[in-house]
Design an enzyme around this catalytic site. Sequence first.
Site, mmCIF file in Angstrom:
data_model
loop_
_atom_site.group_PDB
_atom_site.id
_atom_site.type_symbol
_atom_site.label_atom_id
_atom_site.label_comp_id
_atom_site.label_asym_id
_atom_site.label_seq_id
_atom_site.Cartn_x
_atom_site.Cartn_y
_atom_site.Cartn_z
ATOM 1 N N GLY A 11 0.883 -1.173 0.000
ATOM 2 C CA GLY A 11 0.000 0.000 0.000
ATOM 3 C C GLY A 11 0.912 1.212 0.000
ATOM 4 C CG HIS A 177 -6.772 3.622 15.599
ATOM 5 N ND1 HIS A 177 -6.134 4.682 16.198
ATOM 6 C CD2 HIS A 177 -6.672 3.839 14.257
ATOM 7 C CE1 HIS A 177 -5.676 5.500 15.265
ATOM 8 N NE2 HIS A 177 -5.999 5.018 14.082
HETATM 9 N N1 LIG Z 1 -3.707 2.842 11.941
HETATM 10 C C1 LIG Z 1 -3.562 4.131 11.769
HETATM 11 O O1 LIG Z 1 -3.179 4.842 12.676
HETATM 12 C C2 LIG Z 1 -3.842 4.747 10.435
HETATM 13 C C3 LIG Z 1 -3.461 6.071 10.180
HETATM 14 C C4 LIG Z 1 -3.703 6.598 8.912
HETATM 15 C C5 LIG Z 1 -4.325 5.821 7.926
HETATM 16 N N2 LIG Z 1 -4.689 4.557 8.236
HETATM 17 C C6 LIG Z 1 -5.322 3.689 7.239
HETATM 18 O O2 LIG Z 1 -4.325 3.261 6.311
HETATM 19 C C7 LIG Z 1 -4.938 2.981 5.056
HETATM 20 C C8 LIG Z 1 -4.213 3.739 3.950
HETATM 21 O O3 LIG Z 1 -4.372 5.139 4.113
HETATM 22 P P1 LIG Z 1 -3.741 6.150 3.056
HETATM 23 O O4 LIG Z 1 -4.081 7.519 3.518
HETATM 24 O O5 LIG Z 1 -2.327 5.795 2.779
HETATM 25 O O6 LIG Z 1 -4.651 5.787 1.776
HETATM 26 P P2 LIG Z 1 -4.234 5.901 0.231
HETATM 27 O O7 LIG Z 1 -5.493 5.777 -0.537
HETATM 28 O O8 LIG Z 1 -3.382 7.091 0.010
HETATM 29 O O9 LIG Z 1 -3.325 4.595 -0.012
HETATM 30 C C9 LIG Z 1 -3.818 3.313 0.007
HETATM 31 C C10 LIG Z 1 -3.105 2.523 -1.083
HETATM 32 O O10 LIG Z 1 -3.498 1.155 -1.005
HETATM 33 C C11 LIG Z 1 -3.464 0.672 -2.348
HETATM 34 N N3 LIG Z 1 -4.191 -0.587 -2.475
HETATM 35 C C12 LIG Z 1 -5.531 -0.793 -2.511
HETATM 36 N N4 LIG Z 1 -5.785 -2.105 -2.674
HETATM 37 C C13 LIG Z 1 -4.613 -2.745 -2.739
HETATM 38 C C14 LIG Z 1 -4.222 -4.090 -2.896
HETATM 39 N N5 LIG Z 1 -5.130 -5.068 -3.013
HETATM 40 N N6 LIG Z 1 -2.907 -4.377 -2.926
HETATM 41 C C15 LIG Z 1 -1.958 -3.421 -2.812
HETATM 42 N N7 LIG Z 1 -2.268 -2.105 -2.654
HETATM 43 C C16 LIG Z 1 -3.575 -1.786 -2.613
HETATM 44 C C17 LIG Z 1 -4.085 1.811 -3.146
HETATM 45 O O11 LIG Z 1 -3.796 1.681 -4.535
HETATM 46 C C18 LIG Z 1 -3.442 3.017 -2.502
HETATM 47 O O12 LIG Z 1 -2.256 3.428 -3.182
HETATM 48 C C19 LIG Z 1 -6.418 3.382 5.218
HETATM 49 O O13 LIG Z 1 -7.200 2.258 5.523
HETATM 50 C C20 LIG Z 1 -6.380 4.335 6.398
HETATM 51 O O14 LIG Z 1 -7.618 4.411 7.056
HETATM 52 C C21 LIG Z 1 -4.458 4.002 9.452
#
Ligand SMILES: NC(=O)c1ccc[n+]([C@@H]2O[C@H](COP(=O)([O-])OP(=O)(O)OC[C@H]3O[C@@H](n4cnc5c(N)ncnc54)[C@H](O)[C@@H]3O)[C@@H](O)[C@H]2O)c1
Length: 310
Positions: A11, A177
Amino acid sequence: MGRRPKVSIVGAGMVGHTTAHWLASEELADLVLVDIIEKMPIGKALDLQQAAPIRDIDVSIVGSNGYEETADSDVVVIIAGIARKPGMTREQLIDTNSGIVRSVVEKVVKFSPQAYLVVVTNPLDAMTYLTYKVSGFPRERVIGESGALDTTRFRTFIAREVGVSVEDVHAMVIGAHTDKDMVPLPRFANVGGVPLSHLVSAERVEAIVARTRRGGAEITELMGSSAFFAPGAAVAQMVEAIVRDKKRLIASSVYLDGEYGERDVCIGVPTVLGGGGVERIIELPLNDQERAAFQASVAAVREHIGTLKL
Ligand SMILES: NC(=O)c1ccc[n+]([C@@H]2O[C@H](COP(=O)([O-])OP(=O)(O)OC[C@H]3O[C@@H](n4cnc5c(N)ncnc54)[C@H](O)[C@@H]3O)[C@@H](O)[C@H]2O)c1
């Protein structure tokens, strides 16, 4: 001759990219960025790699749309999935993200059966549980990033309120969370050893706790998209604790097997993270109010887990 540690990030969106940036700037490990979007992770890796000569960073950074390059990773960070938009809760992402996380984990474990898995995709506690179940890994090797981020937000607000260095502020956020159910613990917060209650009025503490709970939502409303610098730094802190065997005490979402009186659920609790992954779970002496909040948090996560098709 040994080899450098290897960390793969699945990701390569905002948080994945930022995590790679923090990890590279620490010269912590060779990095592999994986994403489903064609060619994109290759470009992002190349861009980051080309910063290395300026920053004197001797690590390799590559991108891929497949998993072969991730083989034998020491740590795999799972950040694939959709992020929330303004007005959304993290819980609303569960249907889409559980499908994505399941397919990612199945591929990751095939290529890196000995890896530590750091889960970041939301809703975090349910996705950590799903990763634990799908991977079949021991619980020491499946760790959700939640408290690291919630705690750095809590510490930021405390430091500003008291007017001291963030370095001197210690605090802890446990539980789910989610905005509604996370459990900041002001009673366990201190500034250079001085209890928070000695420095900040109860009313202001309450306001800081409320702002911490909505820390992610506040940023999403302001920016129009989910946060990434602090989340990336939080993930990097956990990866560093594992790769450098630092034995950091960081609240993380882990599978409970009797701790806090709970079983078969993943939720944020204080953990010692080191070369063995989750090396210890610390059981805090919670008072009645804190325990009730934690139990409500567990109940909320169980509800999310109940909707997963396992
Ligand atoms: N735990 C935490 O503290 C925390 C903090 C921030 C974001 N997040 C979560 O992290 C995730 C990503 O957030 P982001 O802002 O980077 O989103 P984003 O949309 O910028 O990035 C997500 C990426 O995942 C890729 N993706 C989707 N399906 C995929 C697959 N099957 N295989 C490989 N890659 C795939 C997408 O193409 C995209 O580039 C979200 O679920 C968000 O809620 C969690």
